[in-house]
Motif scaffolding. Structure first.
Motif, PDB file in Angstrom:
ATOM      1  N   LEU A  15     -68.908 -44.692  51.629  1.00 34.90           N
ATOM      2  CA  LEU A  15     -68.304 -43.363  51.571  1.00 34.90           C
ATOM      3  C   LEU A  15     -69.054 -42.321  52.400  1.00 34.90           C
ATOM      4  O   LEU A  15     -68.424 -41.575  53.175  1.00 34.90           O
ATOM      5  CB  LEU A  15     -68.186 -42.923  50.106  1.00 34.90           C
ATOM      6  N   PRO A  16     -70.397 -42.202  52.315  1.00 33.85           N
ATOM      7  CA  PRO A  16     -71.089 -41.223  53.170  1.00 33.85           C
ATOM      8  C   PRO A  16     -70.915 -41.507  54.658  1.00 33.85           C
ATOM      9  O   PRO A  16     -70.836 -40.585  55.471  1.00 33.85           O
ATOM     10  CB  PRO A  16     -72.550 -41.354  52.738  1.00 33.85           C
ATOM     11  N   VAL A  17     -70.858 -42.796  55.020  1.00 29.94           N
ATOM     12  CA  VAL A  17     -70.674 -43.171  56.427  1.00 29.94           C
ATOM     13  C   VAL A  17     -69.288 -42.747  56.898  1.00 29.94           C
ATOM     14  O   VAL A  17     -69.120 -42.206  57.997  1.00 29.94           O
ATOM     15  CB  VAL A  17     -70.869 -44.692  56.598  1.00 29.94           C
ATOM     16  N   ILE A  18     -68.275 -42.995  56.064  1.00 32.95           N
ATOM     17  CA  ILE A  18     -66.901 -42.614  56.407  1.00 32.95           C
ATOM     18  C   ILE A  18     -66.792 -41.099  56.560  1.00 32.95           C
ATOM     19  O   ILE A  18     -66.174 -40.598  57.506  1.00 32.95           O
ATOM     20  CB  ILE A  18     -65.925 -43.117  55.328  1.00 32.95           C
ATOM     21  N   GLN A  19     -67.406 -40.368  55.634  1.00 34.77           N
ATOM     22  CA  GLN A  19     -67.348 -38.906  55.701  1.00 34.77           C
ATOM     23  C   GLN A  19     -67.962 -38.409  57.004  1.00 34.77           C
ATOM     24  O   GLN A  19     -67.358 -37.583  57.709  1.00 34.77           O
ATOM     25  CB  GLN A  19     -68.090 -38.299  54.511  1.00 34.77           C
ATOM     26  N   ARG A  20     -69.125 -38.921  57.336  1.00 33.63           N
ATOM     27  CA  ARG A  20     -69.800 -38.456  58.553  1.00 33.63           C
ATOM     28  C   ARG A  20     -69.013 -38.843  59.808  1.00 33.63           C
ATOM     29  O   ARG A  20     -68.898 -38.056  60.753  1.00 33.63           O
ATOM     30  CB  ARG A  20     -71.220 -39.022  58.605  1.00 33.63           C
ATOM     31  N   ARG A  21     -68.477 -40.046  59.802  1.00 34.68           N
ATOM     32  CA  ARG A  21     -67.680 -40.491  60.938  1.00 34.68           C
ATOM     33  C   ARG A  21     -66.427 -39.632  61.102  1.00 34.68           C
ATOM     34  O   ARG A  21     -66.044 -39.268  62.212  1.00 34.68           O
ATOM     35  CB  ARG A  21     -67.287 -41.962  60.750  1.00 34.68           C
ATOM     36  N   ALA A  22     -65.788 -39.293  59.988  1.00 34.14           N
ATOM     37  CA  ALA A  22     -64.574 -38.473  60.046  1.00 34.14           C
ATOM     38  C   ALA A  22     -64.879 -37.073  60.567  1.00 34.14           C
ATOM     39  O   ALA A  22     -64.137 -36.523  61.395  1.00 34.14           O
ATOM     40  CB  ALA A  22     -63.924 -38.396  58.667  1.00 34.14           C
ATOM     41  N   VAL A  23     -65.977 -36.486  60.090  1.00 34.16           N
ATOM     42  CA  VAL A  23     -66.356 -35.148  60.564  1.00 34.16           C
ATOM     43  C   VAL A  23     -66.657 -35.187  62.056  1.00 34.16           C
ATOM     44  O   VAL A  23     -66.209 -34.320  62.816  1.00 34.16           O
ATOM     45  CB  VAL A  23     -67.583 -34.622  59.776  1.00 34.16           C
ATOM     46  N   ARG A  24     -67.368 -36.195  62.500  1.00 32.93           N
ATOM     47  CA  ARG A  24     -67.713 -36.310  63.924  1.00 32.93           C
ATOM     48  C   ARG A  24     -66.457 -36.488  64.777  1.00 32.93           C
ATOM     49  O   ARG A  24     -66.317 -35.884  65.844  1.00 32.93           O
ATOM     50  CB  ARG A  24     -68.658 -37.482  64.122  1.00 32.93           C
TER      51      ARG A  24
ATOM     52  N   VAL B 153     -60.880 -35.331  54.011  1.00 28.21           N
ATOM     53  CA  VAL B 153     -61.565 -36.527  53.530  1.00 28.21           C
ATOM     54  C   VAL B 153     -61.453 -36.509  52.006  1.00 28.21           C
ATOM     55  O   VAL B 153     -62.225 -35.829  51.324  1.00 28.21           O
ATOM     56  CB  VAL B 153     -63.034 -36.561  53.985  1.00 28.21           C
ATOM     57  N   ALA B 154     -60.450 -37.231  51.498  1.00 26.73           N
ATOM     58  CA  ALA B 154     -60.145 -37.224  50.065  1.00 26.73           C
ATOM     59  C   ALA B 154     -60.991 -38.302  49.386  1.00 26.73           C
ATOM     60  O   ALA B 154     -60.578 -39.458  49.260  1.00 26.73           O
ATOM     61  CB  ALA B 154     -58.655 -37.463  49.846  1.00 26.73           C
ATOM     62  N   ARG B 155     -62.171 -37.908  48.949  1.00 28.72           N
ATOM     63  CA  ARG B 155     -63.174 -38.873  48.523  1.00 28.72           C
ATOM     64  C   ARG B 155     -62.854 -39.552  47.203  1.00 28.72           C
ATOM     65  O   ARG B 155     -63.455 -40.579  46.878  1.00 28.72           O
ATOM     66  CB  ARG B 155     -64.544 -38.199  48.472  1.00 28.72           C
ATOM     67  N   GLY B 156     -61.889 -39.014  46.450  1.00 29.92           N
ATOM     68  CA  GLY B 156     -61.536 -39.632  45.180  1.00 29.92           C
ATOM     69  C   GLY B 156     -60.998 -41.033  45.370  1.00 29.92           C
ATOM     70  O   GLY B 156     -61.595 -42.022  44.926  1.00 29.92           O
ATOM     71  N   ASP B 157     -59.842 -41.151  46.045  1.00 32.37           N
ATOM     72  CA  ASP B 157     -59.262 -42.471  46.277  1.00 32.37           C
ATOM     73  C   ASP B 157     -60.066 -43.279  47.284  1.00 32.37           C
ATOM     74  O   ASP B 157     -60.123 -44.510  47.190  1.00 32.37           O
ATOM     75  CB  ASP B 157     -57.799 -42.330  46.732  1.00 32.37           C
ATOM     76  N   LEU B 158     -60.691 -42.618  48.249  1.00 30.97           N
ATOM     77  CA  LEU B 158     -61.533 -43.350  49.198  1.00 30.97           C
ATOM     78  C   LEU B 158     -62.652 -44.094  48.481  1.00 30.97           C
ATOM     79  O   LEU B 158     -62.986 -45.226  48.820  1.00 30.97           O
ATOM     80  CB  LEU B 158     -62.147 -42.371  50.209  1.00 30.97           C
ATOM     81  N   GLY B 159     -63.221 -43.446  47.471  1.00 30.10           N
ATOM     82  CA  GLY B 159     -64.306 -44.060  46.720  1.00 30.10           C
ATOM     83  C   GLY B 159     -63.858 -45.231  45.868  1.00 30.10           C
ATOM     84  O   GLY B 159     -64.685 -46.033  45.422  1.00 30.10           O
ATOM     85  N   ILE B 160     -62.542 -45.335  45.647  1.00 29.17           N
ATOM     86  CA  ILE B 160     -61.986 -46.474  44.910  1.00 29.17           C
ATOM     87  C   ILE B 160     -61.576 -47.567  45.882  1.00 29.17           C
ATOM     88  O   ILE B 160     -61.817 -48.751  45.664  1.00 29.17           O
ATOM     89  CB  ILE B 160     -60.758 -46.025  44.075  1.00 29.17           C
ATOM     90  N   GLU B 161     -60.958 -47.175  46.993  1.00 28.42           N
ATOM     91  CA  GLU B 161     -60.408 -48.123  47.964  1.00 28.42           C
ATOM     92  C   GLU B 161     -61.488 -48.772  48.823  1.00 28.42           C
ATOM     93  O   GLU B 161     -61.292 -49.867  49.355  1.00 28.42           O
ATOM     94  CB  GLU B 161     -59.414 -47.400  48.875  1.00 28.42           C
ATOM     95  N   CYS B 162     -62.623 -48.084  49.022  1.00 32.16           N
ATOM     96  CA  CYS B 162     -63.673 -48.574  49.914  1.00 32.16           C
ATOM     97  C   CYS B 162     -64.956 -48.806  49.121  1.00 32.16           C
ATOM     98  O   CYS B 162     -65.153 -48.209  48.059  1.00 32.16           O
ATOM     99  CB  CYS B 162     -63.940 -47.558  51.026  1.00 32.16           C
ATOM    100  N   PRO B 163     -65.839 -49.646  49.612  1.00 30.34           N
ATOM    101  CA  PRO B 163     -67.146 -49.794  48.950  1.00 30.34           C
ATOM    102  C   PRO B 163     -67.847 -48.445  48.845  1.00 30.34           C
ATOM    103  O   PRO B 163     -67.860 -47.673  49.812  1.00 30.34           O
ATOM    104  CB  PRO B 163     -67.899 -50.741  49.893  1.00 30.34           C
TER     105      PRO B 163
END
Length: 478
Positions: A264-273, A250-260
């Motif tokens: 980001l916390p929702v995406i991280q949790r969904r990816a881990v699950r 979960v590469a939060r650098g570009d994710l935090g730019i590309e997504c609202p």
């Protein structure tokens, strides 16, 4: 030695190599401190340095007596601005051109300033109304129109534009290949040097991973593939990406730019699950301890961020700038170690069991985990040649018990370094399973992982009527 100090940390630590961590002395300290994976970022590394640092890590690992894994993070498709003679100060409301053909930026009207872009097909991919983000989102533009080879934009957020700044296009599906020619050249070096993991940047769909896997197979490499999710396409295709990869970042650098940012916390949790359900390792990356690039202590928010990744039971947490150019690389690894151990001591399970793992073998291993969860201060012992048993046990997430994985392959040991809760060792696997178990217990005693009276749940096969059958045994260390 008390129980807490004997137990290995479950959450693994990835650190990125750079000027701050390339010396033999610092590498030895990091490995002794418990770093598990060294990452090489090919956006900043050349082939000569890469070969040098890989060989140095292997030598230091052997000296310390603890083999760590090496990850090559290949650059992937990238859109950047061209060179500018001097910084361009842009004001909100100003009109500005991006030129997709080198040398044509100067053809813009005199009152409209411009810069070249390194991707010619951008003119076809982008649409009027799309947003263009430059330099990690510090500057924002809205596309007004397309004029010949130029994309005319309105500046929404002021900033200073310098040479070769990274461009993000939220929601835009670009036609750049996921596995570029530079990536091919870099990956060949990784194969020649025996690097353990290849991290593929800007993965958008499962076929991106298939292309890299085909290349690895054609070149007889057993390197594992880590898919980096960094844009909205990856989120849309998350399930198929996880299905095709060996691990997810979960590469939060570009994710935090590309997504609202609030997503980001929702995406991280969904990816881990989603990784948990499919038995895939997951790495949480970017800005874990960003302030420690210059500060010897983290912020309270960073402590909570790391703790949250551990609570979610991510397999790994990753350091980037903190260990490439930071002033306190060793302190960063120590900080991750302290936070992870404290949170793991709470013993709180987030997920009950994987939803998509099935089969008789998994059920047998699951019974070992259930038994370990019922016995305080127990550990699981398993044997594996290619890593399946250990990976399945890690996916089943024992509540407290470490997983001691014995393998006869150094390569497999390195592949196991990214799995949560797995403490791998290399040893010969004897033809008699009982001899193998006895040898493993003696090895664990020598390494102070177990002591007399400890309970071991042994997940292995035993010889019965001239054939091997899966078994779960309970043994007490003598």
């Amino acid at each position: 030695m008390d129980e807490a100090s004997r137990r290995p940390r479950c959450t693994k630590v990835v650190f990125t190599l750079g000027p701050a961590t390339q010396s033999e002395e610092m590498l030895e300290q990091l490995i002794r401190q418990g770093a598990d994976v060294a990452r090489i970022n090919m956006a900043h590394a050349n082939h000569e340095w890469t070969r040098m640092i890989v060989r140095r890590i292997r030598e230091v690992s052997q000296k310390v007596g603890r083999e760590i894994a090496i990850m090559m993070d290949i650059k992937g498709p990238e859109i950047r601005t061209g060179d500018v003679e001097a910084p361009i100060d842009l004001k909100a409301g100003e009109t500005f051109d991006f030129s997709v053909r080198p040398g044509t930026a100067d053809d813009s009207p005199e009152e409209i300033r411009s810069v070249d872009v390194n991707y010619e097909n951008l003119i076809e991919d982008i649409s009027v109304g799309d947003i263009v983000l430059v330099d990690n989102g510090l500057m924002r533009f809205e596309v007004l129109e397309k004029v010949g080879p130029r994309i005319r934009c309105k500046v929404l957020i002021s900033g200073q534009l310098t040479s070769r700044r990274h461009i993000n296009l939220p929601g835009v599906r670009v036609s750049l290949p996921a596995f570029t020619e530079k990536d091919r050249r870099d990956t060949l070096v990784a194969i020649e040097e025996g690097i353990d993991f290849i991290a593929l940047s800007f993965v958008r769909e499962g076929s991106d991973i298939t292309a890299l896997r085909t290349f690895l197979q054609e070149n007889k490499s057993k390197a594992r593939i880590i898919a980096k999710i960094e844009d909205q396409s990856a989120i849309t295709n998350l399930e198929e990406i996880i299905e095709e990869c060996d691990a997810l970042m979960v590469a939060r650098g570009d994710l935090g730019i590309e997504c609202p940012i609030e997503d980001l916390p929702v995406i991280q949790r969904r990816a881990v699950r989603a990784c948990f359900d499919r038995g895939r390792a997951v790495i949480i990356a970017t800005h874990m301890l960003e302030s420690m690039i210059t500060s010897p202590v983290p912020t309270r928010a960073e402590i909570t961020d790391v703790a949250n990744a551990v609570y979610e039971e991510a397999d790994c947490v990753m350091l980037s700038g903190e260990t490439t150019v930071g002033k306190y690389p060793l302190e960063c690894v120590r900080t991750l170690d302290r936070i992870a151990r404290r949170i793991e001591a709470e013993g709180e399970l987030v997920f009950e069991e994987p939803a998509l793992l099935d089969g008789e073998k998994i059920k047998v291993l699951q019974s070992a985990v259930v038994l370990a969860n019922e016995l305080p201060n127990s550990a699981i012992l398993t044997f594996t040649r290619r890593g399946f048993n250990a990976a399945a046990l890690a996916a089943l997430r024992p509540a407290r018990a470490p997983i001691f994985a014995m393998t006869n392959s150094v390569q497999t040991l390195r592949h196991l370094r990214i799995l949560r809760g797995v403490d791998p060792f290399v040893m010969p696997l004897a033809s008699d399973p009982n001899d193998t178990i006895d040898n493993a217990i003696r090895l664990l005693q020598r390494n102070q992982r177990v002591q007399v009276g400890d309970k071991l749940i042994v997940a292995t096969d035993i010889l019965s009527n001239d054939r091997f059958v899966d078994s779960v045994q309970l043994r007490t260390v003598r």
